[in-house]
Design an enzyme around this catalytic site. Structure first.
Site, PDB file in Angstrom:
ATOM      1  N   GLY A   1       2.612   1.471   3.614  1.00 55.52           N
ATOM      2  CA  GLY A   1       3.472   0.322   3.861  1.00 55.52           C
ATOM      3  C   GLY A   1       4.681   0.269   2.950  1.00 55.52           C
ATOM      4  O   GLY A   1       5.802  -0.029   3.395  1.00 55.52           O
TER       5      GLY A   1
ATOM      6  N   GLY B   1       0.806  -1.206   0.000  1.00 66.58           N
ATOM      7  CA  GLY B   1       0.000   0.000   0.000  1.00 66.58           C
ATOM      8  C   GLY B   1       0.841   1.258   0.000  1.00 66.58           C
ATOM      9  O   GLY B   1       2.079   1.218   0.034  1.00 66.58           O
TER      10      GLY B   1
ATOM     11  N   HIS C   1      -8.384   8.961  -2.814  1.00 65.04           N
ATOM     12  CA  HIS C   1      -8.390  10.188  -2.033  1.00 65.04           C
ATOM     13  C   HIS C   1      -8.210  11.397  -2.947  1.00 65.04           C
ATOM     14  O   HIS C   1      -8.001  11.261  -4.152  1.00 65.04           O
ATOM     15  CB  HIS C   1      -7.283  10.146  -0.979  1.00 65.04           C
ATOM     16  CG  HIS C   1      -7.607   9.256   0.181  1.00 65.04           C
ATOM     17  ND1 HIS C   1      -6.999   8.024   0.359  1.00 65.04           N
ATOM     18  CD2 HIS C   1      -8.469   9.406   1.209  1.00 65.04           C
ATOM     19  CE1 HIS C   1      -7.481   7.467   1.456  1.00 65.04           C
ATOM     20  NE2 HIS C   1      -8.365   8.275   1.989  1.00 65.04           N
TER      21      HIS C   1
ATOM     22  N   SER D   1      -5.554   7.457  11.297  1.00 65.23           N
ATOM     23  CA  SER D   1      -5.950   8.477  10.332  1.00 65.23           C
ATOM     24  C   SER D   1      -6.489   9.678  11.081  1.00 65.23           C
ATOM     25  O   SER D   1      -7.124   9.526  12.134  1.00 65.23           O
ATOM     26  CB  SER D   1      -7.022   7.927   9.389  1.00 65.23           C
ATOM     27  OG  SER D   1      -7.630   8.964   8.643  1.00 65.23           O
ATOM     28  N   SER D   2      -6.296  10.850  10.521  1.00 58.14           N
ATOM     29  CA  SER D   2      -6.782  12.059  11.178  1.00 58.14           C
ATOM     30  C   SER D   2      -8.299  12.155  11.175  1.00 58.14           C
ATOM     31  O   SER D   2      -8.869  12.998  11.869  1.00 58.14           O
ATOM     32  CB  SER D   2      -6.180  13.302  10.503  1.00 58.14           C
ATOM     33  OG  SER D   2      -6.512  13.336   9.127  1.00 58.14           O
ATOM     34  N   CYS D   3      -8.987  11.279  10.435  1.00 59.04           N
ATOM     35  CA  CYS D   3     -10.456  11.306  10.437  1.00 59.04           C
ATOM     36  C   CYS D   3     -11.034  10.823  11.760  1.00 59.04           C
ATOM     37  O   CYS D   3     -12.247  10.878  11.965  1.00 59.04           O
ATOM     38  CB  CYS D   3     -11.013  10.478   9.296  1.00 59.04           C
ATOM     39  SG  CYS D   3     -10.846   8.692   9.541  1.00 59.04           S
TER      40      CYS D   3
ATOM     41  N   LYS E   1     -10.675   2.972  13.288  1.00 60.05           N
ATOM     42  CA  LYS E   1      -9.344   3.473  13.618  1.00 60.05           C
ATOM     43  C   LYS E   1      -9.242   3.887  15.090  1.00 60.05           C
ATOM     44  O   LYS E   1      -8.199   3.709  15.730  1.00 60.05           O
ATOM     45  CB  LYS E   1      -8.980   4.644  12.697  1.00 60.05           C
ATOM     46  CG  LYS E   1      -8.645   4.218  11.283  1.00 60.05           C
ATOM     47  CD  LYS E   1      -7.443   3.297  11.276  1.00 60.05           C
ATOM     48  CE  LYS E   1      -7.042   2.859   9.887  1.00 60.05           C
ATOM     49  NZ  LYS E   1      -5.856   1.971   9.901  1.00 60.05           N
TER      50      LYS E   1
ATOM     51  N   ARG F   1      -7.613  12.845 -12.798  1.00 58.31           N
ATOM     52  CA  ARG F   1      -8.623  13.598 -13.541  1.00 58.31           C
ATOM     53  C   ARG F   1      -7.970  14.647 -14.444  1.00 58.31           C
ATOM     54  O   ARG F   1      -8.338  14.797 -15.612  1.00 58.31           O
ATOM     55  CB  ARG F   1      -9.601  14.255 -12.574  1.00 58.31           C
ATOM     56  CG  ARG F   1     -10.822  14.834 -13.250  1.00 58.31           C
ATOM     57  CD  ARG F   1     -11.860  15.248 -12.240  1.00 58.31           C
ATOM     58  NE  ARG F   1     -12.272  14.145 -11.377  1.00 58.31           N
ATOM     59  CZ  ARG F   1     -13.078  14.281 -10.343  1.00 58.31           C
ATOM     60  NH1 ARG F   1     -13.558  15.460 -10.021  1.00 58.31           N
ATOM     61  NH2 ARG F   1     -13.414  13.231  -9.621  1.00 58.31           N
TER      62      ARG F   1
ATOM     63  N   THR G   1      -1.966  12.818   8.794  1.00 61.00           N
ATOM     64  CA  THR G   1      -2.903  13.643   8.048  1.00 61.00           C
ATOM     65  C   THR G   1      -3.095  13.031   6.664  1.00 61.00           C
ATOM     66  O   THR G   1      -2.686  11.882   6.412  1.00 61.00           O
ATOM     67  CB  THR G   1      -2.368  15.085   7.955  1.00 61.00           C
ATOM     68  OG1 THR G   1      -3.363  15.926   7.397  1.00 61.00           O
ATOM     69  CG2 THR G   1      -1.103  15.167   7.109  1.00 61.00           C
ATOM     70  N   ASN G   2      -3.685  13.760   5.725  1.00 64.69           N
ATOM     71  CA  ASN G   2      -3.916  13.246   4.370  1.00 64.69           C
ATOM     72  C   ASN G   2      -2.587  12.989   3.674  1.00 64.69           C
ATOM     73  O   ASN G   2      -1.757  13.902   3.551  1.00 64.69           O
ATOM     74  CB  ASN G   2      -4.724  14.267   3.565  1.00 64.69           C
ATOM     75  CG  ASN G   2      -6.069  14.570   4.198  1.00 64.69           C
ATOM     76  OD1 ASN G   2      -6.975  13.762   4.166  1.00 64.69           O
ATOM     77  ND2 ASN G   2      -6.186  15.740   4.801  1.00 64.69           N
TER      78      ASN G   2
ATOM     79  N   GLU H   1      -1.036 -14.267   0.322  1.00 65.97           N
ATOM     80  CA  GLU H   1      -0.206 -15.097   1.194  1.00 65.97           C
ATOM     81  C   GLU H   1      -0.675 -15.102   2.644  1.00 65.97           C
ATOM     82  O   GLU H   1      -0.477 -16.089   3.357  1.00 65.97           O
ATOM     83  CB  GLU H   1       1.253 -14.616   1.142  1.00 65.97           C
ATOM     84  CG  GLU H   1       1.911 -14.819  -0.212  1.00 65.97           C
ATOM     85  CD  GLU H   1       3.243 -14.091  -0.318  1.00 65.97           C
ATOM     86  OE1 GLU H   1       4.097 -14.553  -1.105  1.00 65.97           O
ATOM     87  OE2 GLU H   1       3.428 -13.070   0.367  1.00 65.97           O
TER      88      GLU H   1
ATOM     89  N   TYR I   1     -15.171   4.053   9.122  1.00 61.25           N
ATOM     90  CA  TYR I   1     -13.711   3.949   9.067  1.00 61.25           C
ATOM     91  C   TYR I   1     -13.085   4.593  10.298  1.00 61.25           C
ATOM     92  O   TYR I   1     -12.167   4.039  10.916  1.00 61.25           O
ATOM     93  CB  TYR I   1     -13.205   4.620   7.798  1.00 61.25           C
ATOM     94  CG  TYR I   1     -11.702   4.640   7.650  1.00 61.25           C
ATOM     95  CD1 TYR I   1     -11.004   3.470   7.359  1.00 61.25           C
ATOM     96  CD2 TYR I   1     -10.978   5.824   7.767  1.00 61.25           C
ATOM     97  CE1 TYR I   1      -9.619   3.482   7.210  1.00 61.25           C
ATOM     98  CE2 TYR I   1      -9.610   5.847   7.618  1.00 61.25           C
ATOM     99  CZ  TYR I   1      -8.930   4.673   7.339  1.00 61.25           C
ATOM    100  OH  TYR I   1      -7.563   4.690   7.192  1.00 61.25           O
TER     101      TYR I   1
END
Length: 324
Positions: free
Chosen positions: A18, A15, A181, A109-111, A142, A189, A166-167, A40, A138
């Site tokens: 990671g 990810g 995100h 996560s900051s959320c 967390k 885009r 943060t983001n 795995e 989510y």
């Protein structure tokens, strides 16, 4: 951290976060790094996770595995977001404890913070108000991850730490047209609009919300820094009920400014339109990073420079896909 080359498991190594942590560890000379793909090792399967920890004799864990996504993904798949994250966290934390893992870092996560939290957001504001509805499942997962680490520390004397980024953006990001995100969504885009010769790009929301962004390799560096601290240093700036540490740049930008900056980096020369009928999410979200700075770490990648690196990584992926 007495072992100069501990056996380190990075959960979620493919990810965004990671993969950056693996790069940061290797850059610092760590060679005994253990990884597993989703095929795995299914982290929602407790028996599989237990067998893994029994067999691998892990010293330290970076828990970066998570189901993540933007507003659209959180709204569309709330059940998966809460279930998968709860199960992964519970299994990894519990089995790490059972196996005697010496140190673990949980990445949140900051959320997790209240939607209308006082700004900048301090660690002690956790659970001090209502969450943002668009990503509440989510966020609840967390928060549970933080409390898992705190609870095992209190009851069993483990050294399980938590950092709240943060983001994030950068190499390894998810560029899915609906589930990504804000920065990767904008990069894709604008890139496609440029390639198609489009005259305008429409962005969700009013453009007014303020956001803080951190280049992912800065996040990885902060994570390794926090894990490398003596427990006494970490404990000196935290407490048993708020043991997590914010990780951010300390700077914020409006979505309006961000969209124009991304468009400039990508080279899109058309018009940018904001659709105010679509949800904005949290109005403002800036983390107080004074605790992290007191521990000797600060971000060092400016947003414009990070965006250029992120776009270069995106183009590399596009080229690889085209020649595969």
């Amino acid at each position: 951290m007495n072992n100069p080359d501990p056996r380190i498991y990075v959960a979620g190594h493919r990810g965004l976060v990671g993969s950056a942590i693996v790069r940061a560890l290797r850059a610092r000379g760590y060679t005994n790094i253990v990884t597993r793909t989703h095929d795995e090792l299914e982290l929602t399967d407790q028996d599989a996770v237990r067998a893994f920890f029994r067999a691998e004799r892990i010293d330290h864990v970076y828990l970066a595995a998570a189901r993540v996504g933007g507003i659209h993904a959180n709204n569309s798949y709330p059940a998966e977001f809460i279930y998968d994250n709860l199960m992964v966290q519970a299994n990894v934390v519990h089995e790490a404890w059972r196996a005697g893992v010496g140190r673990l870092l949980f990445l949140g996560s900051s959320c997790i913070y209240p939607r209308l939290a006082q700004q900048p957001i301090r660690e002690e504001y956790l659970m001090d108000g209502a969450l943002e509805p668009t990503n509440e499942p989510y966020a609840v997962a967390k928060i549970a991850g933080i409390k898992l680490c705190e609870s095992y520390n209190r009851q069993y004397g483990t050294d399980f730490r938590s950092v709240m980024p943060t983001n994030l953006y950068g190499p390894g990001d998810n560029y899915h047209p609906q589930n990504s995100h804000v920065i990767p969504a904008l990069v894709r885009r604008f890139h496609e609009a440029k390639a198609e010769g489009a005259r305008e790009v429409v962005i969700w929301g009013s453009g007014k919300p303020m956001r803080e962004f951190l280049y992912v390799d800065d996040m990885a560096a902060a994570s390794v820094h926090v894990m490398s601290l003596p427990l006494e240093s970490y404990a000196a700036v935290t407490d048993p009920m708020h043991s997590h540490i914010n990780v951010g740049s300390g700077n914020e930008v409006s979505i309006h400014e961000l969209a124009h900056l991304v468009g400039e980096v990508v080279g899109f020369e058309g018009r940018i339109v904001f659709d105010a009928t679509k949800p904005d999410g949290t109005p403002r979200k800036l983390l107080d990073v004074s605790k992290l700075r007191s521990l000797g770490w600060s971000a060092n990648t400016p947003l414009r420079e990070g965006l250029h690196r992120a776009y270069a990584a995106f183009l590399a992926v596009q080229l690889a896909d085209a020649t595969a």
